[in-house]
Design a protein around this motif. Structure first.
Motif, PDB file in Angstrom:
ATOM      1  N   VAL A  18     -47.056 -47.371 -62.965  1.00 23.83           N
ATOM      2  CA  VAL A  18     -45.664 -47.798 -62.249  1.00 23.83           C
ATOM      3  C   VAL A  18     -46.030 -47.265 -60.920  1.00 23.83           C
ATOM      4  O   VAL A  18     -46.453 -46.178 -60.623  1.00 23.83           O
ATOM      5  CB  VAL A  18     -44.603 -46.808 -62.843  1.00 23.83           C
ATOM      6  CG1 VAL A  18     -43.447 -46.787 -62.111  1.00 23.83           C
ATOM      7  CG2 VAL A  18     -44.342 -47.120 -64.226  1.00 23.83           C
ATOM      8  N   THR A  19     -45.739 -48.277 -59.920  1.00 22.84           N
ATOM      9  CA  THR A  19     -45.998 -47.886 -58.442  1.00 22.84           C
ATOM     10  C   THR A  19     -44.602 -47.410 -57.697  1.00 22.84           C
ATOM     11  O   THR A  19     -44.596 -46.411 -56.803  1.00 22.84           O
ATOM     12  CB  THR A  19     -46.598 -49.044 -57.707  1.00 22.84           C
ATOM     13  OG1 THR A  19     -45.380 -50.054 -57.941  1.00 22.84           O
ATOM     14  CG2 THR A  19     -47.733 -49.383 -58.134  1.00 22.84           C
ATOM     15  N   ASP A  20     -43.407 -47.734 -58.389  1.00 21.86           N
ATOM     16  CA  ASP A  20     -42.168 -47.320 -57.686  1.00 21.86           C
ATOM     17  C   ASP A  20     -41.008 -47.875 -58.551  1.00 21.86           C
ATOM     18  O   ASP A  20     -41.302 -48.589 -59.754  1.00 21.86           O
ATOM     19  CB  ASP A  20     -41.695 -47.876 -56.383  1.00 21.86           C
ATOM     20  CG  ASP A  20     -41.939 -49.447 -56.192  1.00 21.86           C
ATOM     21  OD1 ASP A  20     -41.175 -50.135 -56.951  1.00 21.86           O
ATOM     22  OD2 ASP A  20     -42.934 -49.691 -55.642  1.00 21.86           O
ATOM     23  N   ALA A  21     -39.824 -47.377 -58.364  1.00 26.36           N
ATOM     24  CA  ALA A  21     -38.744 -47.913 -59.121  1.00 26.36           C
ATOM     25  C   ALA A  21     -37.691 -48.384 -58.158  1.00 26.36           C
ATOM     26  O   ALA A  21     -37.377 -47.777 -57.185  1.00 26.36           O
ATOM     27  CB  ALA A  21     -38.020 -46.706 -59.881  1.00 26.36           C
ATOM     28  N   GLN A  22     -37.116 -49.454 -58.440  1.00 28.16           N
ATOM     29  CA  GLN A  22     -35.916 -50.266 -57.672  1.00 28.16           C
ATOM     30  C   GLN A  22     -34.784 -49.875 -58.276  1.00 28.16           C
ATOM     31  O   GLN A  22     -34.502 -50.059 -59.419  1.00 28.16           O
ATOM     32  CB  GLN A  22     -36.364 -51.573 -57.449  1.00 28.16           C
ATOM     33  CG  GLN A  22     -37.457 -51.802 -56.712  1.00 28.16           C
ATOM     34  CD  GLN A  22     -37.432 -53.371 -56.229  1.00 28.16           C
ATOM     35  OE1 GLN A  22     -36.802 -54.128 -56.257  1.00 28.16           O
ATOM     36  NE2 GLN A  22     -38.869 -53.854 -56.252  1.00 28.16           N
ATOM     37  N   VAL A  23     -33.871 -49.347 -57.485  1.00 31.61           N
ATOM     38  CA  VAL A  23     -32.501 -48.733 -58.088  1.00 31.61           C
ATOM     39  C   VAL A  23     -31.349 -49.463 -57.207  1.00 31.61           C
ATOM     40  O   VAL A  23     -31.485 -49.233 -55.941  1.00 31.61           O
ATOM     41  CB  VAL A  23     -32.413 -47.407 -58.015  1.00 31.61           C
ATOM     42  CG1 VAL A  23     -30.845 -46.815 -58.306  1.00 31.61           C
ATOM     43  CG2 VAL A  23     -33.387 -46.531 -58.732  1.00 31.61           C
ATOM     44  N   GLY A  24     -30.332 -50.143 -57.901  1.00 31.34           N
ATOM     45  CA  GLY A  24     -29.400 -50.832 -57.043  1.00 31.34           C
ATOM     46  C   GLY A  24     -28.105 -49.941 -57.424  1.00 31.34           C
ATOM     47  O   GLY A  24     -27.836 -49.731 -58.768  1.00 31.34           O
ATOM     48  N   LEU A  25     -27.401 -49.572 -56.375  1.00 29.80           N
ATOM     49  CA  LEU A  25     -26.073 -48.729 -56.489  1.00 29.80           C
ATOM     50  C   LEU A  25     -25.173 -49.617 -55.928  1.00 29.80           C
ATOM     51  O   LEU A  25     -25.056 -50.409 -55.027  1.00 29.80           O
ATOM     52  CB  LEU A  25     -26.469 -47.515 -55.778  1.00 29.80           C
ATOM     53  CG  LEU A  25     -27.529 -46.566 -56.223  1.00 29.80           C
ATOM     54  CD1 LEU A  25     -27.609 -45.476 -55.332  1.00 29.80           C
ATOM     55  CD2 LEU A  25     -27.178 -45.951 -57.630  1.00 29.80           C
ATOM     56  N   ASN A  64     -31.923 -41.427 -65.501  1.00 28.75           N
ATOM     57  CA  ASN A  64     -30.870 -40.724 -64.893  1.00 28.75           C
ATOM     58  C   ASN A  64     -31.338 -39.770 -63.583  1.00 28.75           C
ATOM     59  O   ASN A  64     -30.872 -39.703 -62.792  1.00 28.75           O
ATOM     60  CB  ASN A  64     -30.340 -39.753 -65.896  1.00 28.75           C
ATOM     61  CG  ASN A  64     -29.259 -40.583 -66.524  1.00 28.75           C
ATOM     62  OD1 ASN A  64     -28.948 -41.452 -66.348  1.00 28.75           O
ATOM     63  ND2 ASN A  64     -28.913 -39.914 -68.059  1.00 28.75           N
ATOM     64  N   ASP A  65     -32.693 -39.209 -64.044  1.00 30.21           N
ATOM     65  CA  ASP A  65     -33.403 -38.564 -62.873  1.00 30.21           C
ATOM     66  C   ASP A  65     -33.724 -39.233 -61.650  1.00 30.21           C
ATOM     67  O   ASP A  65     -33.183 -38.832 -60.358  1.00 30.21           O
ATOM     68  CB  ASP A  65     -34.700 -37.921 -63.126  1.00 30.21           C
ATOM     69  CG  ASP A  65     -34.409 -36.849 -64.472  1.00 30.21           C
ATOM     70  OD1 ASP A  65     -33.463 -36.177 -64.523  1.00 30.21           O
ATOM     71  OD2 ASP A  65     -35.462 -36.560 -65.259  1.00 30.21           O
ATOM     72  N   VAL A  66     -34.207 -40.519 -61.931  1.00 30.17           N
ATOM     73  CA  VAL A  66     -34.334 -41.281 -60.615  1.00 30.17           C
ATOM     74  C   VAL A  66     -32.969 -41.853 -60.125  1.00 30.17           C
ATOM     75  O   VAL A  66     -33.026 -42.076 -58.892  1.00 30.17           O
ATOM     76  CB  VAL A  66     -35.192 -42.622 -61.190  1.00 30.17           C
ATOM     77  CG1 VAL A  66     -35.605 -43.678 -60.286  1.00 30.17           C
ATOM     78  CG2 VAL A  66     -36.626 -42.106 -61.737  1.00 30.17           C
ATOM     79  N   SER A  67     -31.993 -42.092 -60.818  1.00 30.56           N
ATOM     80  CA  SER A  67     -30.817 -42.755 -60.306  1.00 30.56           C
ATOM     81  C   SER A  67     -30.104 -41.471 -59.478  1.00 30.56           C
ATOM     82  O   SER A  67     -29.696 -41.899 -58.334  1.00 30.56           O
ATOM     83  CB  SER A  67     -29.891 -42.897 -61.263  1.00 30.56           C
ATOM     84  OG  SER A  67     -29.339 -42.162 -62.103  1.00 30.56           O
ATOM     85  N   THR A  68     -30.318 -40.325 -60.027  1.00 25.56           N
ATOM     86  CA  THR A  68     -29.809 -39.354 -58.974  1.00 25.56           C
ATOM     87  C   THR A  68     -30.608 -39.191 -57.619  1.00 25.56           C
ATOM     88  O   THR A  68     -30.050 -38.795 -56.749  1.00 25.56           O
ATOM     89  CB  THR A  68     -29.951 -37.866 -59.784  1.00 25.56           C
ATOM     90  OG1 THR A  68     -29.232 -37.936 -60.784  1.00 25.56           O
ATOM     91  CG2 THR A  68     -29.466 -36.495 -58.980  1.00 25.56           C
TER      92      THR A  68
END
Length: 95
Positions: A18-25, A64-68
């Motif tokens: 995994v290189t990164d996470a993309q999060v849409g808010l 949840n950690d990443v979304s925070t």
């Protein structure tokens, strides 16, 4: 305003790491104000393990950690934190 996740994906390199996470808010309030953003969370933003020295990986954290982390990053951008924004303003005048 309550923020909600509407996108969460991991990006992988050619070896499957995994290189990164993309999060849409997104969020909206009773007055019709609306916020929507997409953020990329890199491994160096995940923090360290309990020893304080070893970096966490995406295997060490939950969604949840990443979304925070993403929500805090968004707040930092909105507040204009110079350390996390890359928006520049050209104040020079053309002659």
């Amino acid at each position: 305003m309550e923020m909600y996740i509407n996108k969460f994906t991991y990006d992988y390199d050619e070896k499957g790491a995994v290189t990164d996470a993309q999060v849409g808010l997104y969020g909206n309030d009773k007055d019709g104000q609306y916020v929507s953003c997409n953020l990329v969370i890199k491994p160096d933003e995940l923090g360290t393990k309990e020893d304080g020295k070893t970096a966490k990986t995406f295997n060490d954290v939950t969604i949840n950690d990443v979304s925070t982390i993403a929500k805090n990053k968004m707040i930092s951008y909105l507040q204009g934190d110079k350390k996390t924004t890359d928006i520049t303003t050209d104040t020079s005048k053309d002659a």
